[in-house]
Write a protein that holds these residues in place. Sequence first.
Motif, short mmCIF file in Angstrom:
data_model
loop_
_atom_site.label_atom_id
_atom_site.label_comp_id
_atom_site.label_asym_id
_atom_site.label_seq_id
_atom_site.Cartn_x
_atom_site.Cartn_y
_atom_site.Cartn_z
N CYS A 1 -2.89 3.98 -8.62
CA CYS A 1 -3.94 4.30 -6.64
C CYS A 1 -5.37 2.81 -6.91
O CYS A 1 -5.95 3.21 -7.63
N TRP B 1 5.95 9.15 -3.86
CA TRP B 1 5.76 9.60 -5.92
C TRP B 1 7.29 11.21 -5.61
O TRP B 1 7.55 11.13 -6.62
N CYS C 1 -3.16 6.47 -1.98
CA CYS C 1 -2.58 7.38 -2.25
C CYS C 1 -2.92 8.98 -1.39
O CYS C 1 -3.76 9.47 -1.75
N GLU D 1 0.91 -1.34 0.44
CA GLU D 1 -0.05 0.20 -0.05
C GLU D 1 0.73 1.26 0.32
O GLU D 1 0.37 2.53 -0.34
N ASN E 1 -9.25 5.66 -7.36
CA ASN E 1 -8.88 4.57 -7.21
C ASN E 1 -8.70 4.35 -9.62
O ASN E 1 -9.49 4.81 -10.51
N TRP F 1 -1.97 0.84 -3.67
CA TRP F 1 -1.29 1.78 -3.40
C TRP F 1 -2.10 2.80 -2.64
O TRP F 1 -3.45 3.07 -3.46
N ILE G 1 -0.12 7.03 -10.47
CA ILE G 1 0.37 7.78 -9.82
C ILE G 1 1.26 9.18 -10.42
O ILE G 1 1.85 10.13 -9.65
#
Length: 268
Positions: free
Chosen positions: A189, A171, A163, A138, A196, A161, A200
């Motif tokens: 994400c 990032w 976000c 994650e 969703n 992930w 990224i």
Amino acid sequence: MGCWRVPSAVLVCLLLLRPPPSPACPAVCRCSSSGEVDCSAHALRGVPQSLATNTSTLWLGYNFITALGPRSFPPLPGLRLLSLPHNRLGMIHRQALLGLGALQELDLSNNHLTVLTPETFLPLPSLVTLNLGSNRLEGLEPGVLRFLPQLQALFLQDNPWVCSCDILPLWRWLSHNREKVQEKSLLLCRVPKQLNNYPIMAFGNESFRQCQETSLSAWHYIIFLTIGPFSFMASIFFCTFMGFITVVYHNLRRDPRCWRRPRICRGH
């Protein structure tokens, strides 16, 4: 000529001329003379320990390995490629990869990894390619990648992930190392819901403006935790001192003789 005259000397000569024995190969693996060892798809639950020190390539995919504990591998100074995809790997100890300093390619894809510590890849200064795709990551601390100076190809696709502001350090690393990130379009994400499947790598500095404005360092929290109790104790001391001064002042105003002739007042 002397070897033919003495029978025991003949044996010594034959032993000297005999090629050295081939290193042992684990029973469940297939080994080649070039140092390639294939132990894939044999329901293994751990790394075979009877590996030859000249092993250069080790295939361990499609097994049931769930964890790599301290020193999971025997010393393999010549190992260049280690493949562990499609296991059930959920934990890698910080000392699991000791003795693999020459490793250049590591495949950990399609496993159950959720957390990696900054020390995980510390023993691998020569690593060039790292595949962490299709795990359960994650987030990823930038420190995990800090100790890989030779890294040229990184795979992070198909992970869930999150976000949030916590992904800002990762990032930043990705933004400064775009040429190393493979499968960029699959780095998406998962959380929060409104982001969703959002790439990224498509974020910009403005996306994290609120995080940068409100985020506080650990040093700030230490200062706050120190100032709070200190201010509380200082206020109590100040109030007590001011109360004492007030009482003394009122007593002096009530009986001025105590100020002018303290010895007589004591006599009363």
